[in-house]
Enzyme design. Structure first.
Site, short mmCIF file in Angstrom:
data_model
loop_
_atom_site.label_atom_id
_atom_site.label_comp_id
_atom_site.label_asym_id
_atom_site.label_seq_id
_atom_site.Cartn_x
_atom_site.Cartn_y
_atom_site.Cartn_z
N LYS A 23 0.81 -1.23 0.00
CA LYS A 23 0.00 0.00 0.00
C LYS A 23 0.84 1.28 0.00
O LYS A 23 0.66 2.15 -0.83
CB LYS A 23 -0.95 0.00 1.20
N THR A 29 5.53 -7.35 0.76
CA THR A 29 6.38 -8.22 1.58
C THR A 29 5.55 -9.36 2.16
O THR A 29 4.35 -9.23 2.38
CB THR A 29 7.04 -7.44 2.74
N ASN A 31 5.43 -11.69 5.51
CA ASN A 31 5.88 -11.55 6.89
C ASN A 31 5.79 -12.87 7.65
O ASN A 31 4.84 -13.62 7.48
CB ASN A 31 5.00 -10.51 7.60
N GLU A 81 10.51 -9.08 7.28
CA GLU A 81 9.69 -8.83 6.11
C GLU A 81 10.46 -9.19 4.85
O GLU A 81 11.51 -8.61 4.58
CB GLU A 81 9.26 -7.36 6.08
N ARG A 106 23.00 -4.08 4.56
CA ARG A 106 23.23 -2.84 5.31
C ARG A 106 22.46 -2.87 6.63
O ARG A 106 21.49 -3.61 6.77
CB ARG A 106 22.81 -1.63 4.49
#
Length: 148
Positions: A23, A29, A31, A81, A106
Site C-alpha cells: 500500500k 512483503t 511476513n 519482512e 546494510r
C-alpha cells in the site's frame, strides 16, 4: 558481519504484517510470525539481507529481507519482512514460506521521507539481485532445503 551467520535457513507460515509494503511502498512483503522472528540467532543483527525464497511448491526466487524495528515506522515489535523479487498475482497468507539468507546488505536506519525509504529499498533490491548472481550464492537455488 561474519560468514558464520550464513547461510541461515528459515521456514514458517506467512502472516499479515503492517499492511505497508504494497500500500505505502509499492513493494509487497511476506511476513513471518513473531515466533519465527524470535527464533532467529541472537547474533544476527538487524538490517537488510538477501537470499532466496520459495512459497510452497512455487519456484525459488531471489529475495531481499528486512529484519528489525523499521525505524522509519517506529515499530515496537521486531519483524522479518521478505520482499520476493517476483510478481505474484495474489497474496499468500497462510502458505509456507522458505527462505535462505545468504548475506547482509546494510544496517537498518531511519529516513527523512517515504521517498528516501523507497529509493533505499529499490537500491537494496538491485544490490541483492547482483549478489545473488554470484556462483557461491546461485548454488542455493537448488538446495535440498527448498525440496522439503
Amino acid at each position: 558481519m561474519t560468514s558464520k551467520n550464513f547461510p541461515t535457513f528459515v521456514k514458517g507460515e506467512v502472516v499479515k504484517g503492517f499492511g505497508r509494503g504494497s500500500k505505502q511502498l509499492g513493494i509487497p512483503t511476506a511476513n513471518f510470525s513473531v515466533e519465527v522472528v524470535n527464533s532467529l540467532a541472537d547474533d544476527l543483527p538487524t538490517g537488510v539481507y538477501y537470499g532466496f525464497a520459495k512459497v510452497e511448491s512455487d519456484e525459488v526466487q531471489k529475495m531481499v529481507m528486512s529484519i528489525g524495528w523499521n525505524p522509519f515506522f517506529k515499530n515496537n515489535q521486531k519483524s522479518m519482512e521478505t520482499h520476493i523479487i517476483h510478481n505474484y498475482d495474489d497474496d499468500f497468507y497462510g502458505k509456507q514460506l522458505s527462505v535462505v539468507i545468504l548475506g547482509y546488505l546494510r544496517p537498518e536506519r531511519d529516513f527523512g521521507s517515504l521517498d528516501e525509504l523507497i529509493k533505499a529499498i529499490q537500491n537494496d533490491i538491485t544490490d541483492a539481485e547482483s549478489k545473488l548472481e554470484e556462483p557461491n550464492n546461485k548454488q542455493f537455488l537448488t538446495h535440498a532445503f527448498f525440496n522439503n
